[in-house]
Write a protein that holds these residues in place. Structure first.
Motif, PDB file in Angstrom:
ATOM      1  N   MET A 225       0.865  -1.192   0.000  1.00  0.00           N
ATOM      2  CA  MET A 225       0.000   0.000   0.000  1.00  0.00           C
ATOM      3  C   MET A 225       0.899   1.238   0.000  1.00  0.00           C
ATOM      4  SD  MET A 225      -2.768  -1.135   2.930  1.00  0.00           S
ATOM      5  CE  MET A 225      -1.772  -2.228   3.952  1.00  0.00           C
TER       6      MET A 225
ATOM      7  N   LYS B  54       1.051   2.092  -6.904  1.00  0.00           N
ATOM      8  CA  LYS B  54       0.577   1.190  -7.959  1.00  0.00           C
ATOM      9  C   LYS B  54      -0.503   1.844  -8.828  1.00  0.00           C
ATOM     10  CE  LYS B  54      -0.560  -2.131  -5.058  1.00  0.00           C
ATOM     11  NZ  LYS B  54      -0.183  -1.660  -3.713  1.00  0.00           N
TER      12      LYS B  54
ATOM     13  N   ASP C 122      -8.661  -3.921  -6.912  1.00  0.00           N
ATOM     14  CA  ASP C 122      -9.499  -3.509  -5.765  1.00  0.00           C
ATOM     15  C   ASP C 122     -10.816  -2.874  -6.230  1.00  0.00           C
ATOM     16  OD1 ASP C 122      -7.773  -4.360  -3.795  1.00  0.00           O
ATOM     17  OD2 ASP C 122      -6.819  -2.407  -3.521  1.00  0.00           O
TER      18      ASP C 122
ATOM     19  N   ILE D 144     -14.242  -1.795   0.195  1.00  0.00           N
ATOM     20  CA  ILE D 144     -13.329  -2.746   0.847  1.00  0.00           C
ATOM     21  C   ILE D 144     -13.507  -2.765   2.372  1.00  0.00           C
ATOM     22  CG2 ILE D 144     -10.870  -3.204   1.292  1.00  0.00           C
ATOM     23  CD1 ILE D 144     -10.415  -2.660  -1.692  1.00  0.00           C
TER      24      ILE D 144
ATOM     25  N   PHE E  48     -14.206  -6.281   4.462  1.00  0.00           N
ATOM     26  CA  PHE E  48     -13.392  -6.723   5.600  1.00  0.00           C
ATOM     27  C   PHE E  48     -14.254  -6.882   6.860  1.00  0.00           C
ATOM     28  CE2 PHE E  48      -8.646  -6.795   5.259  1.00  0.00           C
ATOM     29  CZ  PHE E  48      -8.537  -6.627   3.897  1.00  0.00           C
TER      30      PHE E  48
ATOM     31  N   PHE F   3     -12.278 -11.314   1.900  1.00  0.00           N
ATOM     32  CA  PHE F   3     -11.710 -10.404   0.896  1.00  0.00           C
ATOM     33  C   PHE F   3     -10.692 -11.139   0.030  1.00  0.00           C
ATOM     34  CE2 PHE F   3      -8.250  -7.593  -0.423  1.00  0.00           C
ATOM     35  CZ  PHE F   3      -8.952  -6.717  -1.239  1.00  0.00           C
ATOM     36  N   ARG F   4      -9.821 -11.940   0.662  1.00  0.00           N
ATOM     37  CA  ARG F   4      -8.778 -12.661  -0.107  1.00  0.00           C
ATOM     38  C   ARG F   4      -9.403 -13.649  -1.094  1.00  0.00           C
ATOM     39  NH1 ARG F   4      -5.158  -9.089   0.415  1.00  0.00           N
ATOM     40  NH2 ARG F   4      -4.628  -8.617   2.554  1.00  0.00           N
TER      41      ARG F   4
ATOM     42  N   GLU G 154     -10.492 -11.710  -3.930  1.00  0.00           N
ATOM     43  CA  GLU G 154      -9.316 -11.221  -4.665  1.00  0.00           C
ATOM     44  C   GLU G 154      -8.753 -12.314  -5.580  1.00  0.00           C
ATOM     45  OE1 GLU G 154      -5.887 -10.129  -2.149  1.00  0.00           O
ATOM     46  OE2 GLU G 154      -5.765  -8.247  -3.254  1.00  0.00           O
TER      47      GLU G 154
ATOM     48  N   GLY H 213      -3.856  -5.454  -5.314  1.00  0.00           N
ATOM     49  CA  GLY H 213      -3.795  -5.007  -3.923  1.00  0.00           C
ATOM     50  C   GLY H 213      -2.487  -5.471  -3.274  1.00  0.00           C
ATOM     51  N   GLY H 214      -2.062  -4.752  -2.255  1.00  0.00           N
ATOM     52  CA  GLY H 214      -0.778  -5.046  -1.612  1.00  0.00           C
ATOM     53  C   GLY H 214      -0.649  -6.457  -1.064  1.00  0.00           C
ATOM     54  N   GLY H 215      -1.796  -7.105  -0.762  1.00  0.00           N
ATOM     55  CA  GLY H 215      -1.732  -8.439  -0.174  1.00  0.00           C
ATOM     56  C   GLY H 215      -1.988  -9.551  -1.168  1.00  0.00           C
TER      57      GLY H 215
ATOM     58  N   ARG I 216      -8.444   1.782   3.685  1.00  0.00           N
ATOM     59  CA  ARG I 216      -7.561   0.626   3.874  1.00  0.00           C
ATOM     60  C   ARG I 216      -7.724   0.088   5.306  1.00  0.00           C
ATOM     61  NH1 ARG I 216      -4.160   4.132   0.471  1.00  0.00           N
ATOM     62  NH2 ARG I 216      -3.445   2.986  -1.349  1.00  0.00           N
ATOM     63  N   PRO I 217      -8.568  -0.935   5.459  1.00  0.00           N
ATOM     64  CA  PRO I 217      -8.905  -1.430   6.803  1.00  0.00           C
ATOM     65  C   PRO I 217      -7.682  -1.818   7.633  1.00  0.00           C
ATOM     66  CG  PRO I 217     -10.100  -2.658   5.097  1.00  0.00           C
ATOM     67  CD  PRO I 217      -9.249  -1.683   4.390  1.00  0.00           C
ATOM     68  N   LEU I 218      -6.648  -2.375   6.969  1.00  0.00           N
ATOM     69  CA  LEU I 218      -5.490  -2.849   7.738  1.00  0.00           C
ATOM     70  C   LEU I 218      -4.729  -1.700   8.399  1.00  0.00           C
ATOM     71  CD1 LEU I 218      -4.107  -5.606   5.313  1.00  0.00           C
ATOM     72  CD2 LEU I 218      -5.481  -5.912   7.369  1.00  0.00           C
TER      73      LEU I 218
ATOM     74  N   ARG J 124       5.843  -9.894   3.440  1.00  0.00           N
ATOM     75  CA  ARG J 124       5.509  -9.898   2.007  1.00  0.00           C
ATOM     76  C   ARG J 124       6.682  -9.650   1.066  1.00  0.00           C
ATOM     77  NH1 ARG J 124      -0.061  -6.340   2.267  1.00  0.00           N
ATOM     78  NH2 ARG J 124      -1.290  -7.809   3.537  1.00  0.00           N
TER      79      ARG J 124
HETATM   80  C1  S3P Z   1      -4.320  -4.503   1.132  1.00  0.00           C
HETATM   81  C2  S3P Z   1      -4.058  -3.513   0.217  1.00  0.00           C
HETATM   82  C3  S3P Z   1      -5.118  -2.727  -0.425  1.00  0.00           C
HETATM   83  C4  S3P Z   1      -6.425  -3.530  -0.467  1.00  0.00           C
HETATM   84  C5  S3P Z   1      -6.782  -4.023   0.893  1.00  0.00           C
HETATM   85  C6  S3P Z   1      -5.702  -4.918   1.497  1.00  0.00           C
HETATM   86  C7  S3P Z   1      -3.178  -5.222   1.745  1.00  0.00           C
HETATM   87  O1  S3P Z   1      -4.728  -2.377  -1.743  1.00  0.00           O
HETATM   88  O2  S3P Z   1      -6.302  -4.599  -1.364  1.00  0.00           O
HETATM   89  O3  S3P Z   1      -7.027  -2.920   1.725  1.00  0.00           O
HETATM   90  O4  S3P Z   1      -3.380  -6.296   2.332  1.00  0.00           O
HETATM   91  O5  S3P Z   1      -2.024  -4.712   1.648  1.00  0.00           O
HETATM   92  P1  S3P Z   1      -3.611  -1.239  -2.093  1.00  0.00           P
HETATM   93  O6  S3P Z   1      -2.267  -1.912  -2.020  1.00  0.00           O
HETATM   94  O7  S3P Z   1      -3.957  -0.819  -3.470  1.00  0.00           O
HETATM   95  O8  S3P Z   1      -3.768  -0.158  -1.092  1.00  0.00           O
END
Ligand code: S3P
Length: 165
Positions: free
Chosen positions: A9, A13, A32, A43, A47, A55-56, A59, A77-79, A116-118, A135
């Motif tokens: 995040m 990107k 996303d 999002i 979550f 969510f995963r 995804e 997404g970052g994850g 971004r919930p995390l 990661r």
């Molecule tokens: C996440 C990144 C977010 C989004 C979600 C979870 C992550 O996307 O998929 O909030 O786990 O790093 P961005 O990387 O576009 O912010």
């Protein structure tokens, strides 16, 4: 041509992806955004109601569909790299670009974002450090090209990426 952007995040990107797609005359797709459109919910809601696991799962389904398209820059997404299905789909179907930035830079770029919930915790810096530790090896595992976005003009980053393609 099929280009996949991965990275944490706040690595840039979406910004870089949009610009890169314009330069290369490709479609820009943000996984996303597609997840939100398909779910009819944002999002944070996903979550909240379905948990990170829910969510995963969404995804994985969306990246499987989207990565099968062509002529695009796909920002993930970052994850996304957490799931092996995504790692093999991305690796097998296009050029994977890992956008890198320090946690300090990620924090600056995400600090005002409630989507971004995390990161909705008292100390998002701790979370971002932990996520990077988990990661970074996964990003490196799937990346064809690694590009630094730290305090750099997005146009310069795009020029670097194009030189590496
Ligand atoms: C996440 C990144 C977010 C989004 C979600 C979870 C992550 O996307 O998929 O909030 O786990 O790093 P961005 O990387 O576009 O912010």
């Amino acid at each position: 041509m099929n280009i996949f952007l991965i990275g944490p995040m706040g690595a840039g990107k979406s910004t870089i992806g949009r610009l890169l797609s314009q330069e290369l005359k490709l479609n820009f797709v943000d996984s996303d955004k597609v997840i939100e459109e398909r779910a009819g919910a944002d999002i944070p809601w996903i979550f909240d109601v379905e948990g990170e696991e829910g969510f995963r799962n969404r995804e994985v389904n969306i990246i499987d569909i989207l990565s099968d398209e062509d002529n695009q820059v796909l920002a993930t997404g970052g994850g996304a790299v957490l799931r092996s299905e995504n790692r093999s789909n991305l690796q097998g179907r296009g050029t994977v670009i890992y956008l890198q930035a320090s946690v300090a830079q990620q924090l600056e770029r995400t600090s005002r974002d409630k989507n971004r919930p995390l990161l909705q915790t008292p100390d998002p810096s701790v979370v971002l450090h932990t996520l990077m530790e988990q990661r970074h090896p996964l990003y490196m595992q799937v990346a064809d090209v690694v590009v630094d976005t730290e305090r750099r003009n997005p146009k310069a980053v795009v020029t670097d990426i194009i030189a590496e393609l």
